[in-house]
Design a protein around this motif. Structure first.
Motif, PDB file in Angstrom:
ATOM      1  N   UNK A  22      39.285  46.359  40.705  1.00 34.44           N
ATOM      2  CA  UNK A  22      39.425  46.216  39.254  1.00 34.44           C
ATOM      3  C   UNK A  22      40.772  45.577  38.899  1.00 34.44           C
ATOM      4  N   UNK A  23      41.839  46.013  39.580  1.00 37.76           N
ATOM      5  CA  UNK A  23      43.170  45.470  39.296  1.00 37.76           C
ATOM      6  C   UNK A  23      43.242  43.987  39.635  1.00 37.76           C
ATOM      7  N   UNK A  24      42.543  43.598  40.676  1.00 39.68           N
ATOM      8  CA  UNK A  24      42.530  42.188  41.076  1.00 39.68           C
ATOM      9  C   UNK A  24      41.932  41.312  39.982  1.00 39.68           C
ATOM     10  N   UNK A  25      41.046  41.907  39.178  1.00 37.24           N
ATOM     11  CA  UNK A  25      40.422  41.167  38.078  1.00 37.24           C
ATOM     12  C   UNK A  25      41.086  41.486  36.743  1.00 37.24           C
ATOM     13  N   UNK A  26      42.343  41.921  36.818  1.00 41.77           N
ATOM     14  CA  UNK A  26      43.227  42.072  35.655  1.00 41.77           C
ATOM     15  C   UNK A  26      42.868  43.213  34.709  1.00 41.77           C
ATOM     16  N   UNK A  27      42.130  44.195  35.181  1.00 38.22           N
ATOM     17  CA  UNK A  27      41.937  45.403  34.393  1.00 38.22           C
ATOM     18  C   UNK A  27      43.142  46.318  34.600  1.00 38.22           C
ATOM     19  N   UNK A  28      43.458  47.080  33.583  1.00 42.42           N
ATOM     20  CA  UNK A  28      44.540  48.066  33.696  1.00 42.42           C
ATOM     21  C   UNK A  28      43.921  49.340  34.277  1.00 42.42           C
ATOM     22  N   UNK A  29      44.375  49.735  35.448  1.00 43.99           N
ATOM     23  CA  UNK A  29      43.722  50.805  36.196  1.00 43.99           C
ATOM     24  C   UNK A  29      44.704  51.934  36.512  1.00 43.99           C
ATOM     25  N   UNK A  62      51.936  35.761  43.690  1.00 41.57           N
ATOM     26  CA  UNK A  62      51.901  36.173  42.283  1.00 41.57           C
ATOM     27  C   UNK A  62      50.729  37.102  42.006  1.00 41.57           C
ATOM     28  N   UNK A  63      49.576  36.790  42.605  1.00 41.98           N
ATOM     29  CA  UNK A  63      48.402  37.641  42.403  1.00 41.98           C
ATOM     30  C   UNK A  63      48.595  39.022  43.010  1.00 41.98           C
ATOM     31  N   UNK A  64      49.292  39.066  44.160  1.00 45.17           N
ATOM     32  CA  UNK A  64      49.560  40.362  44.771  1.00 45.17           C
ATOM     33  C   UNK A  64      50.431  41.213  43.840  1.00 45.17           C
ATOM     34  N   UNK A  65      51.448  40.596  43.267  1.00 45.00           N
ATOM     35  CA  UNK A  65      52.322  41.319  42.343  1.00 45.00           C
ATOM     36  C   UNK A  65      51.538  41.810  41.130  1.00 45.00           C
ATOM     37  N   UNK A  66      50.639  40.971  40.626  1.00 47.91           N
ATOM     38  CA  UNK A  66      49.848  41.341  39.455  1.00 47.91           C
ATOM     39  C   UNK A  66      48.935  42.531  39.742  1.00 47.91           C
ATOM     40  N   UNK A  67      48.360  42.575  40.951  1.00 46.25           N
ATOM     41  CA  UNK A  67      47.506  43.706  41.315  1.00 46.25           C
ATOM     42  C   UNK A  67      48.287  45.004  41.205  1.00 46.25           C
TER      43      UNK A  67
END
Length: 310
Positions: A22-29, A62-67
Motif C-alpha cells: 500500500x505504501x508503495x502506491x502512496x497510501x498513508x499506512x 526516491x521511491x524507497x524513501x517515499x515508501x
C-alpha cells in the motif's frame, strides 16, 4: 468511497507485506500491533524488502524513501480514529477477531471500511461482532503477497455492493488481480480448491499409489505449470468437454471423498511438525534448509511472475 489512510492491524508476515505494498502506491499506512517488538520486526523486514527491490531496480532511491515516509508504526488505538480502511491480519481465532471488531468498529468513522484477511473464517460470523456490518468485507491476500497477484474479496450477507467495488478498485490500483466471492462459504474459493487437491494428493500418497516427492512433481511440472496460464474451466474447454464428461463418468465416484483430516497431516500436526516454520513437515528443513527453501520458492515465483505478468 475514497481510500487514503489505511491501518493494517497485525504486524506479522502478511501484515507488514500488505502495508509495504500500500505504501508503495502512496497510501498513508499505519501498522498497528499490541506488541512493540512485533512492530520493530515489521520495520526491519520492510527495510530489508525495500533494499531488495532497490537492488533489483524495481524501485528508485526516491521511491524507497517515499515508501518509508508513508509508513507509521503504533500500539495506540487512536490510529483507528481517522482511517478510511482497516485491513485486519491478526491471529486466526474467531473469538479474538470478534473481540477486536467489537472494539474497533466503535472507534473508526462510521463510513470506514473494515476488511479481514482471514483465510477461511466465515465473514458473516465475524460480521456479527461489527457495528454497522454493511461496511465489513473479506480481503484475502496470499503469501508471499508481493508476488501472488490474487486477492479474494468476500461479501457477507450484509456487505454493501459499493464496499465490494471499492475494495476491488483498490486492489486493481495496487497491481493485484481481484475476484469477488459473492457468497460467504468456508474457505472461500481458493482454499476450497487447494484443500480438495491436498486431500486427493495425500490420499494417493497414503494408499501407496505415488510418493510424496512424485505427487509434488505431478503438480509442479504438469498441472501447476498449466494452471499458471489457464484456469480449470479453460483447461476443460481446451481438453474437450466431451472428454471431460466421459472421464467424470468413471473417475468422480473413485475420488477421495473423506471428510476427516488426512491421517498423514494429522500425524505430523500431533508431533509438532508444522512445515518450514518448525523445520520439519512432509520434508526436512533443518540445518538452513528452511531459508534455502524460502529463497528457492521466491526465486521461482519471481521468474514466473516476470515471465507471465511483467
Amino acid at each position: 468511497m475514497a481510500i487514503e489512510n489505511i491501518v493494517i492491524a497485525g504486524a506479522g508476515t502478511m501484515g507488514y507485506s500488505m502495508a509495504q505494498i500500500f505504501a508503495r502506491y502512496n497510501y498513508h499506512v499505519t501498522i498497528y500491533d499490541l506488541k512493540e517488538e512485533a512492530l520493530e520486526t515489521a520495520k526491519k523486514r520492510i527495510k530489508e524488502n525495500t533494499q531488495i527491490l532497490l537492488q533489483e531496480n524495481e524501485i528508485t532511491n526516491d521511491q524507497e524513501k517515499e515508501i518509508h515516509q508513508h509508513l507509521k508504526y503504533t500500539t495506540d488505538l487512536k490510529c483507528f480514529e481517522n482511517c478510511d480502511l482497516v485491513v485486519e491480519s491478526i491471529i486466526e481465532n474467531v473469538e479474538i477477531k470478534q473481540n477486536f471488531y467489537k472494539q474497533i468498529s466503535k472507534i473508526v468513522k462510521e463510513e470506514t471500511i473494515l476488511a479481514t484477511n482471514t483465510s477461511g473464517i466465515s465473514i458473516n460470523t465475524l460480521a456479527s461482532a461489527v457495528y454497522k456490518p454493511e461496511r465489513f468485507i473479506g480481503m484475502h491476500w496470499f503469501n508471499p503477497s508481493h508476488l501472488i497477484l490474487l486477492i479474494e474479496i468476500i461479501k457477507g450477507d450484509q456487505t454493501l455492493e459499493s464496499v465490494a467495488q471499492t475494495i476491488k478498485e483498490l486492489s486493481l490500483h495496487i497491481g493485484k488481480k481481484p475476484v469477488i466471492v459473492q457468497k460467504d462459504v468456508l474457505g472461500f474459493a481458493a482454499n476450497r480448491i487447494q484443500f480438495a487437491v491436498l486431500r486427493e494428493a495425500l490420499y494417493l500418497v497414503e494408499q501407496g499409489v505415488i510418493s510424496k516427492e512424485d505427487i509434488d512433481s505431478v503438480m509442479k511440472y504438469g498441472l501447476g505449470f498449466r494452471y499458471a496460464c489457464l484456469g480449470p474451466l479453460e483447461v476443460a474447454d481446451f481438453g474437450g468437454l466431451d472428454t471431460f464428461y466421459h472421464i467424470s463418468d468413471y473417475l468422480m465416484k473413485d475420488l477421495c471423498n473423506d471428510t476427516q483430516i488426512p491421517s498423514e497431516l494429522a500425524k505430523l500436526y500431533d508431533e509438532g511438525h508444522y512445515g518450514v516454520k518448525s523445520q520439519q513437515g512432509f520434508y526436512d528443513y533443518h540445518e538452513g534448509k528452511d531459508h534455502e527453501a524460502i529463497k528457492h520458492r521466491d526465486d521461482q515465483l519471481l521468474k514466473l511472475y516476470n515471465a507471465l505478468y511483467k
